[in-house]
Design a protein around this motif. Structure first.
Motif, PDB file in Angstrom:
ATOM      1  N   MET A   1       0.838  -1.186   0.000  1.00  0.00           N
ATOM      2  CA  MET A   1       0.000   0.000   0.000  1.00  0.00           C
ATOM      3  C   MET A   1       0.878   1.243   0.000  1.00  0.00           C
ATOM      4  SD  MET A   1      -3.059   1.117   2.601  1.00  0.00           S
ATOM      5  CE  MET A   1      -4.027  -0.272   2.107  1.00  0.00           C
ATOM      6  N   LYS A   2       0.505   2.192  -0.824  1.00  0.00           N
ATOM      7  CA  LYS A   2       1.225   3.446  -0.920  1.00  0.00           C
ATOM      8  C   LYS A   2       0.702   4.423   0.132  1.00  0.00           C
ATOM      9  CE  LYS A   2       2.373   7.052  -4.213  1.00  0.00           C
ATOM     10  NZ  LYS A   2       2.062   7.706  -5.467  1.00  0.00           N
ATOM     11  N   ASN A   3       1.551   5.369   0.549  1.00  0.00           N
ATOM     12  CA  ASN A   3       1.164   6.406   1.505  1.00  0.00           C
ATOM     13  C   ASN A   3       1.264   7.779   0.863  1.00  0.00           C
ATOM     14  OD1 ASN A   3       0.928   4.521   3.597  1.00  0.00           O
ATOM     15  ND2 ASN A   3       3.036   4.789   4.203  1.00  0.00           N
ATOM     16  N   GLU A   4       0.369   8.671   1.272  1.00  0.00           N
ATOM     17  CA  GLU A   4       0.445  10.092   0.935  1.00  0.00           C
ATOM     18  C   GLU A   4       0.233  10.852   2.240  1.00  0.00           C
ATOM     19  OE1 GLU A   4       1.207  11.822  -1.705  1.00  0.00           O
ATOM     20  OE2 GLU A   4       0.703  10.643  -3.481  1.00  0.00           O
ATOM     21  N   VAL A   5       0.846  12.031   2.333  1.00  0.00           N
ATOM     22  CA  VAL A   5       0.778  12.818   3.555  1.00  0.00           C
ATOM     23  C   VAL A   5      -0.066  14.073   3.328  1.00  0.00           C
ATOM     24  CG1 VAL A   5       2.119  14.034   5.315  1.00  0.00           C
ATOM     25  CG2 VAL A   5       3.012  11.927   4.303  1.00  0.00           C
ATOM     26  N   ILE A   6      -1.015  14.270   4.223  1.00  0.00           N
ATOM     27  CA  ILE A   6      -1.885  15.450   4.194  1.00  0.00           C
ATOM     28  C   ILE A   6      -1.183  16.561   4.963  1.00  0.00           C
ATOM     29  CG2 ILE A   6      -4.099  16.415   4.954  1.00  0.00           C
ATOM     30  CD1 ILE A   6      -5.094  13.433   4.995  1.00  0.00           C
ATOM     31  N   ASN A   7      -1.031  17.733   4.326  1.00  0.00           N
ATOM     32  CA  ASN A   7      -0.412  18.850   5.040  1.00  0.00           C
ATOM     33  C   ASN A   7      -1.376  20.005   5.290  1.00  0.00           C
ATOM     34  OD1 ASN A   7      -0.542  19.900   2.445  1.00  0.00           O
ATOM     35  ND2 ASN A   7       1.476  20.830   2.535  1.00  0.00           N
ATOM     36  N   LYS A   8      -2.606  19.898   4.725  1.00  0.00           N
ATOM     37  CA  LYS A   8      -3.585  20.956   4.960  1.00  0.00           C
ATOM     38  C   LYS A   8      -4.987  20.363   4.886  1.00  0.00           C
ATOM     39  CE  LYS A   8      -4.277  25.782   3.795  1.00  0.00           C
ATOM     40  NZ  LYS A   8      -3.877  26.877   2.906  1.00  0.00           N
ATOM     41  N   ILE A   9      -5.808  20.696   5.881  1.00  0.00           N
ATOM     42  CA  ILE A   9      -7.195  20.250   5.935  1.00  0.00           C
ATOM     43  C   ILE A   9      -8.052  21.508   5.940  1.00  0.00           C
ATOM     44  CG2 ILE A   9      -8.911  18.951   7.235  1.00  0.00           C
ATOM     45  CD1 ILE A   9      -6.541  17.324   8.413  1.00  0.00           C
ATOM     46  N   VAL A  10      -8.924  21.632   4.929  1.00  0.00           N
ATOM     47  CA  VAL A  10      -9.637  22.887   4.688  1.00  0.00           C
ATOM     48  C   VAL A  10     -11.119  22.637   4.435  1.00  0.00           C
ATOM     49  CG1 VAL A  10      -9.797  24.871   3.122  1.00  0.00           C
ATOM     50  CG2 VAL A  10      -7.577  23.826   3.573  1.00  0.00           C
ATOM     51  N   VAL A  11     -11.951  23.520   4.976  1.00  0.00           N
ATOM     52  CA  VAL A  11     -13.339  23.620   4.521  1.00  0.00           C
ATOM     53  C   VAL A  11     -13.382  24.864   3.642  1.00  0.00           C
ATOM     54  CG1 VAL A  11     -15.736  23.976   5.174  1.00  0.00           C
ATOM     55  CG2 VAL A  11     -14.294  22.461   6.553  1.00  0.00           C
ATOM     56  N   ASN A  12     -13.705  24.677   2.359  1.00  0.00           N
ATOM     57  CA  ASN A  12     -13.672  25.802   1.419  1.00  0.00           C
ATOM     58  C   ASN A  12     -14.999  26.568   1.392  1.00  0.00           C
ATOM     59  OD1 ASN A  12     -15.408  24.308  -0.218  1.00  0.00           O
ATOM     60  ND2 ASN A  12     -13.829  23.740  -1.691  1.00  0.00           N
ATOM     61  N   ASP A  13     -15.079  27.566   0.520  1.00  0.00           N
ATOM     62  CA  ASP A  13     -16.269  28.412   0.402  1.00  0.00           C
ATOM     63  C   ASP A  13     -17.494  27.655  -0.102  1.00  0.00           C
ATOM     64  OD1 ASP A  13     -14.763  30.555   1.271  1.00  0.00           O
ATOM     65  OD2 ASP A  13     -14.360  31.302  -0.753  1.00  0.00           O
ATOM     66  N   GLN A  14     -17.278  26.532  -0.779  1.00  0.00           N
ATOM     67  CA  GLN A  14     -18.392  25.714  -1.270  1.00  0.00           C
ATOM     68  C   GLN A  14     -18.844  24.690  -0.229  1.00  0.00           C
ATOM     69  OE1 GLN A  14     -15.478  26.088  -3.397  1.00  0.00           O
ATOM     70  NE2 GLN A  14     -16.560  27.909  -4.098  1.00  0.00           N
ATOM     71  N   ASN A  15     -18.287  24.798   0.988  1.00  0.00           N
ATOM     72  CA  ASN A  15     -18.626  23.895   2.099  1.00  0.00           C
ATOM     73  C   ASN A  15     -18.219  22.447   1.790  1.00  0.00           C
ATOM     74  OD1 ASN A  15     -19.489  24.085   4.739  1.00  0.00           O
ATOM     75  ND2 ASN A  15     -21.531  23.345   4.258  1.00  0.00           N
ATOM     76  N   GLU A  16     -17.052  22.295   1.178  1.00  0.00           N
ATOM     77  CA  GLU A  16     -16.472  20.984   0.886  1.00  0.00           C
ATOM     78  C   GLU A  16     -15.223  20.824   1.748  1.00  0.00           C
ATOM     79  OE1 GLU A  16     -17.369  20.982  -3.902  1.00  0.00           O
ATOM     80  OE2 GLU A  16     -15.610  22.018  -3.143  1.00  0.00           O
TER      81      GLU A  16
END
Length: 101
Positions: free
Chosen positions: A1-16
């Motif tokens: 299994m490959k890994n990716e690292v999240i460096n930013k968690i955002v709720v945007n203007d479209q509420n996503e």
């Protein structure tokens, strides 16, 4: 299994919810939509994202995206120690952090 690292968690203007990656991602990430689970790859932002919030909160979407990416793409999403949070309440941050420990 490959890994990716999240460096930013955002709720945007479209509420996503967006889980932005450190790297450039992979062209194959676009196929996550095939899981038909409301999770998409945003190539411009180098992020996995949710559909706009309706019934679920940030932590529900976070773990849903993480699970769908793992099962659909065989990819584990990890959080960077210095992750940045944007437009997310402390309550939701703590739910995510506590569940990951």
């Amino acid at each position: 299994m490959k890994n990716e690292v999240i460096n930013k968690i955002v709720v945007n203007d479209q509420n996503e919810l967006l889980l932005k990656l450190i790297g450039q991602g992979s062209p194959t990430y676009q196929y996550v939509y095939r899981e038909a689970a409301g999770v998409y790859w945003d190539e411009n932002q180098i992020a996995f994202k949710s559909t706009p919030f309706r019934e679920w909160n940030v932590s529900d979407w976070f773990f849903h995206i993480k699970d769908i990416v793992k099962s659909g793409l065989n990819l584990e999403l990890l959080i960077d120690e210095k992750v940045t949070w944007e437009n997310i309440t402390n309550e939701e941050k703590n739910k995510i952090k506590n569940a990951l420990q």
